[in-house]
Design a protein around this motif. Structure first.
Motif: not given
Ligand code: MG
Ligand code: IPE
Ligand code: IPE
Length: 230
Positions: A13-14, A17, A64
């Motif tokens: 995850d990430g 970001r 999404r």
């Molecule tokens: Mg995520």
């Protein structure tokens, strides 16, 4: 005695970001994240880990924007084609969990042919979780048990569920890592990680290096796993 690590699972995850921090668009984060997949997978193949399960696309990720979903599907197909040599050179077997029936034909063919071509590799089994959700997996397992009348033949329900999960034949998760700082499981391997040691890293997936993984594994080795006993 140090803990054995047979099955490592990672919630990668990430990516989004990471891209935002760098002033880039989210898809650039996914591209960089694919490079991390290669680094971590080859490290695992060289470091005696039998199974590595990576959460690549969840049953909830369809929520999404279509443009991001389309990009992820194309990136996945390109990754599997470009990295075929990495699987072969490093003796890595490729498998998937999750329901891939709804993927387009070319992507499914790419997945199935890489599974076939790497089927006898023995250093590491890399399992990509694609259109994967634990609830969906358990529900599909129960449907199979009902439609095949399996319970009439073997009324041991936990054993039957195990045997009908996408992960059948694969040992339970020993260590589950989530990068990116969130502390949740997001519908990942809820059954298989019942007794996994959990580790949450603040590092965003594209920045996660093999050294970071090695440090987490050191911590894991010295944890006391009790499995309900003493
Ligand atoms: Mg995520
Ligand atoms: C993980 O990164 C990759 C997928 C879920 C496909 P994210 O895309 O979730 O990145 P963040 O969490 O938004 O930073
Ligand atoms: C989990 O990450 C799914 C994958 C890494 C593929 P998400 O970014 O989708 O999870 P939530 O929405 O933050 O729980």
């Amino acid at each position: 005695m140090v803990n054995a690590l047979k099955h490592l699972a990672i919630i990668m995850d990430g990516n989004g970001r990471w891209a935002k921090q760098k002033g880039k668009i989210r898809t650039q984060g996914h591209k960089k994240g694919a490079k991390t997949i290669k680094e971590i997978t080859t490290w695992c193949a060289k470091n005696n880990i039998a199974y590595l399960t990576l959460y690549a696309f969840s049953t909830e990720n369809w929520n999404r924007p279509k443009s991001e979903v389309d990009f992820l599907m194309k990136l996945l197909e390109k990754y599997l084609i470009d990295e075929k040599k990495t699987y072969l050179q490093n003796n890595i077997r490729f498998k998937t969990i999750g329901n891939i029936e709804i993927f387009n034909q070319p992507l499914r063919r790419t997945i199935e042919s890489l599974e076939t071509e790497t089927a006898s590799n023995t250093a590491l089994t890399q399992i990509l979780a694609l259109n994967y959700g634990s609830k969906d997996e358990i529900a599909r397992a129960c449907e199979k048990i009902i439609t095949t009348n399996a319970y009439a033949k073997n009324p041991d329900m936990p054993q039957l569920i195990e045997a009908h999960l996408d992960t059948k034949g694969i040992p339970d998760v020993d260590l589950l890592i989530r990068t990116g700082g969130e502390m949740r499981l997001s519908n990942f391997l809820l059954w298989q990680a019942s007794y996994a040691e959990l580790f949450f890293s603040p590092i965003l997936w594209p920045d996660f290096r093999a050294d970071d993984l090695a440090n987490i594994i050191e911590d894991f080795k010295s944890r006391k796993r009790r499995f309900g006993g003493l």
